[in-house]
Design a protein around this motif. Structure first.
Motif, PDB file in Angstrom:
ATOM      1  N   ASP A  48       0.843  -1.201   0.000  1.00 17.74           N
ATOM      2  CA  ASP A  48       0.000   0.000   0.000  1.00 17.74           C
ATOM      3  C   ASP A  48       0.878   1.251   0.000  1.00 17.74           C
ATOM      4  N   GLY A  49       0.448   2.228  -0.793  1.00 19.72           N
ATOM      5  CA  GLY A  49       1.154   3.502  -0.816  1.00 19.72           C
ATOM      6  C   GLY A  49       2.129   3.652  -1.952  1.00 19.72           C
ATOM      7  N   LEU A  50       2.400   2.576  -2.712  1.00 15.04           N
ATOM      8  CA  LEU A  50       3.324   2.672  -3.831  1.00 15.04           C
ATOM      9  C   LEU A  50       2.558   2.860  -5.143  1.00 15.04           C
ATOM     10  N   VAL A  51       3.183   3.580  -6.075  1.00 11.49           N
ATOM     11  CA  VAL A  51       2.571   3.945  -7.345  1.00 11.49           C
ATOM     12  C   VAL A  51       3.519   3.556  -8.469  1.00 11.49           C
ATOM     13  N   VAL A  52       2.946   3.077  -9.593  1.00 13.74           N
ATOM     14  CA  VAL A  52       3.731   2.710 -10.772  1.00 13.74           C
ATOM     15  C   VAL A  52       3.501   3.746 -11.864  1.00 13.74           C
ATOM     16  N   ARG A  53       4.598   4.259 -12.446  1.00 15.86           N
ATOM     17  CA  ARG A  53       4.510   5.143 -13.608  1.00 15.86           C
ATOM     18  C   ARG A  53       5.214   4.474 -14.776  1.00 15.86           C
ATOM     19  N   PRO A  54       4.539   4.289 -15.907  1.00 18.43           N
ATOM     20  CA  PRO A  54       5.212   3.740 -17.090  1.00 18.43           C
ATOM     21  C   PRO A  54       6.136   4.785 -17.705  1.00 18.43           C
ATOM     22  N   LEU A  55       7.023   4.309 -18.576  1.00 20.82           N
ATOM     23  CA  LEU A  55       7.959   5.178 -19.279  1.00 20.82           C
ATOM     24  C   LEU A  55       7.553   5.301 -20.749  1.00 20.82           C
ATOM     25  N   ARG A  56       7.820   6.461 -21.348  1.00 24.87           N
ATOM     26  CA  ARG A  56       7.506   6.641 -22.762  1.00 24.87           C
ATOM     27  C   ARG A  56       8.332   5.702 -23.635  1.00 24.87           C
ATOM     28  N   GLN A  57       9.589   5.545 -23.279  1.00 20.18           N
ATOM     29  CA  GLN A  57      10.479   4.627 -23.995  1.00 20.18           C
ATOM     30  C   GLN A  57      11.093   3.670 -22.974  1.00 20.18           C
ATOM     31  N   PRO A  58      10.322   2.684 -22.561  1.00 14.24           N
ATOM     32  CA  PRO A  58      10.802   1.809 -21.478  1.00 14.24           C
ATOM     33  C   PRO A  58      11.906   0.877 -21.958  1.00 14.24           C
ATOM     34  N   PRO A  59      12.827   0.524 -21.068  1.00  7.02           N
ATOM     35  CA  PRO A  59      13.789  -0.538 -21.396  1.00  7.02           C
ATOM     36  C   PRO A  59      13.051  -1.858 -21.551  1.00  7.02           C
ATOM     37  N   LYS A  60      13.557  -2.700 -22.446  1.00  2.49           N
ATOM     38  CA  LYS A  60      12.874  -3.964 -22.751  1.00  2.49           C
ATOM     39  C   LYS A  60      13.872  -5.111 -22.801  1.00  2.49           C
ATOM     40  N   ARG A  61      13.359  -6.305 -22.583  1.00  6.27           N
ATOM     41  CA  ARG A  61      14.114  -7.525 -22.861  1.00  6.27           C
ATOM     42  C   ARG A  61      13.146  -8.573 -23.378  1.00  6.27           C
ATOM     43  N   GLU A  62      13.619  -9.378 -24.319  1.00 13.39           N
ATOM     44  CA  GLU A  62      12.800 -10.436 -24.896  1.00 13.39           C
ATOM     45  C   GLU A  62      13.048 -11.744 -24.147  1.00 13.39           C
ATOM     46  N   VAL A  63      11.983 -12.480 -23.899  1.00 15.32           N
ATOM     47  CA  VAL A  63      12.066 -13.739 -23.156  1.00 15.32           C
ATOM     48  C   VAL A  63      11.686 -14.888 -24.092  1.00 15.32           C
ATOM     49  N   TYR A  64      12.493 -15.954 -24.056  1.00 14.21           N
ATOM     50  CA  TYR A  64      12.304 -17.099 -24.935  1.00 14.21           C
ATOM     51  C   TYR A  64      12.277 -18.395 -24.123  1.00 14.21           C
ATOM     52  N   ALA A  65      11.618 -19.404 -24.679  1.00 13.13           N
ATOM     53  CA  ALA A  65      11.759 -20.775 -24.193  1.00 13.13           C
ATOM     54  C   ALA A  65      12.603 -21.538 -25.205  1.00 13.13           C
ATOM     55  N   ALA A  66      13.523 -22.363 -24.728  1.00 18.60           N
ATOM     56  CA  ALA A  66      14.401 -23.144 -25.610  1.00 18.60           C
ATOM     57  C   ALA A  66      14.411 -24.591 -25.166  1.00 18.60           C
ATOM     58  N   TRP A  67      14.466 -25.497 -26.140  1.00 15.06           N
ATOM     59  CA  TRP A  67      14.511 -26.930 -25.851  1.00 15.06           C
ATOM     60  C   TRP A  67      15.209 -27.635 -27.001  1.00 15.06           C
ATOM     61  N   ARG A  68      15.569 -28.900 -26.788  1.00 13.23           N
ATOM     62  CA  ARG A  68      16.265 -29.656 -27.818  1.00 13.23           C
ATOM     63  C   ARG A  68      15.300 -30.002 -28.963  1.00 13.23           C
ATOM     64  N   ARG A  69      15.804 -29.892 -30.181  1.00  8.93           N
ATOM     65  CA  ARG A  69      14.976 -30.223 -31.339  1.00  8.93           C
ATOM     66  C   ARG A  69      14.481 -31.661 -31.273  1.00  8.93           C
ATOM     67  N   SER A  70      15.314 -32.530 -30.724  1.00 13.99           N
ATOM     68  CA  SER A  70      14.937 -33.934 -30.634  1.00 13.99           C
ATOM     69  C   SER A  70      13.809 -34.174 -29.633  1.00 13.99           C
ATOM     70  N   ALA A  71      13.506 -33.166 -28.786  1.00 10.69           N
ATOM     71  CA  ALA A  71      12.419 -33.287 -27.814  1.00 10.69           C
ATOM     72  C   ALA A  71      11.168 -32.550 -28.271  1.00 10.69           C
ATOM     73  N   GLN A  72      11.100 -32.224 -29.551  1.00 10.31           N
ATOM     74  CA  GLN A  72       9.991 -31.431 -30.079  1.00 10.31           C
ATOM     75  C   GLN A  72       8.631 -32.060 -29.774  1.00 10.31           C
ATOM     76  N   ALA A  73       8.576 -33.390 -29.780  1.00  8.77           N
ATOM     77  CA  ALA A  73       7.296 -34.071 -29.575  1.00  8.77           C
ATOM     78  C   ALA A  73       6.993 -34.369 -28.115  1.00  8.77           C
ATOM     79  N   SER A  74       7.826 -33.888 -27.188  1.00 13.01           N
ATOM     80  CA  SER A  74       7.633 -34.207 -25.769  1.00 13.01           C
ATOM     81  C   SER A  74       6.279 -33.704 -25.270  1.00 13.01           C
ATOM     82  N   PRO A  75       5.413 -34.593 -24.790  1.00 14.39           N
ATOM     83  CA  PRO A  75       4.136 -34.142 -24.232  1.00 14.39           C
ATOM     84  C   PRO A  75       4.313 -33.203 -23.035  1.00 14.39           C
ATOM     85  N   ALA A  76       5.357 -33.431 -22.232  1.00 16.17           N
ATOM     86  CA  ALA A  76       5.575 -32.591 -21.051  1.00 16.17           C
ATOM     87  C   ALA A  76       5.953 -31.169 -21.453  1.00 16.17           C
ATOM     88  N   ILE A  77       6.875 -31.043 -22.415  1.00 11.41           N
ATOM     89  CA  ILE A  77       7.268 -29.706 -22.873  1.00 11.41           C
ATOM     90  C   ILE A  77       6.076 -29.003 -23.501  1.00 11.41           C
TER      91      ILE A  77
END
Length: 304
Positions: free
Chosen positions: A258-287
């Motif tokens: 309580d008491g904190l406020v968020v202000r967005p930025l006009r040009q915010p810093p960014k980072r891209e997030v990816y998931a990676a796995w082995r090509r041989s596990a492409q069919a893995s039901p768990a993945i």
């Protein structure tokens, strides 16, 4: 025939440089890894390692084996995936996931209950790893799936044996106490608006500190950094004092006190997030089961 466990041990030694570090990654003792390497040398008939200071290096024969190893592991994994597909493709067993810390907080943790409900025979084990080490773990088959973020705007180089999917664009916002002068307006902040204010930031050599340095690079005066704190919850506790502001990635942001406020930025810093796995596990039901949940959570994290 070449022992698969010994082959994996050699691959880890090649990547990490010492028997001790390879043993820690594989969950064995250094003596056990040494015995595996000796067994491999007996099987191929030539030395595969040579001492180098306190570590070891691959011989030419050892390098040739390591270079050919991905094809062996991929073939074995395709066999395992074929067997799982026969069993109706139900996600089961253990899925080993490695991720950077805020990826765990913002993307993985929120979907664990849903995955457990939909896939009761699947167990997800999560280990915190930085992107470079996470990629190594997946490539070496000591993990199944990695969550990665780019580094300073550049994607982490992906080995040919791996594939990836973009999950999320993480951005940073400025957080302050509601009594702070910047809290009076809800519109996005320009970099110039940040001049003259006092900060709590992440330590140097972290992604978020790089974000901060870029954000303030064109200010006429060097900003005052009063606190260097790696934990974002601790940063927010200092922001709650009303004296400082902080740049917080949305994935890293816990529920605000309580008491904190968020202000967005006009040009915010960014980072891209990816998931990676082995090509041989492409069919893995768990993945596939986990990947099906992550985009939904990524969308929720984007708008928080």
């Amino acid at each position: 025939m070449m022992d698969v466990g010994a082959l994996q041990a050699l691959r880890s030694v090649a990547a990490l440089g010492t028997l001790t570090r390879a043993a820690e990654e594989l969950g064995f003792t250094a003596s056990a890894v040494s015995q595996q390497i000796k067994r491999l040398e007996r099987q191929v008939g030539v030395p595969v390692l040579a001492p180098a200071g306190r570590g070891v290096v691959l011989t030419l024969a050892g390098r040739a084996i390591v270079d050919a190893a991905p094809e062996v592991f991929q073939a074995l994994e395709r066999c395992a995936q074929a067997a799982r597909s026969v069993a109706e493709g139900a996600p089961r067993g253990t899925l080993r996931v490695v991720s950077f810390s805020t990826g765990i907080r913002g993307l993985l943790a929120p979907v664990m209950a849903r995955v457990a409900e939909r896939c009761p025979e699947l167990r997800v084990h999560i280990t915190e790893q930085e992107p470079g080490q996470a990629l190594h773990c997946v490539d070496a088959a000591t993990a199944d799936l990695a969550l990665l973020h780019d580094v300073d705007g550049l994607p982490v180089p992906l080995p040919p044996s791996l594939t990836q999917r973009h999950l999320h664009t993480d951005v940073g916002d400025i957080v302050m106490h509601r009594t702070h002068p910047l809290a009076s307006d809800a519109s996005p902040l320009a970099a110039g608006d940040l001049a003259g204010h006092v900060w709590a930031t992440s330590p140097p050599h972290t992604v978020c500190h790089q974000w901060f340095r870029r954000l303030v690079a064109e200010l006429p005066k060097e900003p005052e950094v009063r606190h260097l704190i790696d934990d974002f919850s601790t940063q927010l506790s200092l922001v709650a004092s009303g004296e400082v502001i902080a740049l917080i990635p949305r994935l890293a942001r816990p529920p605000l006190p309580d008491g904190l406020v968020v202000r967005p930025l006009r040009q915010p810093p960014k980072r891209e997030v990816y998931a990676a796995w082995r090509r041989s596990a492409q069919a893995s039901p768990a993945i596939r089961a986990l990947l099906a949940e992550l985009p939904r959570q990524a969308t929720a994290a984007q708008v928080q």
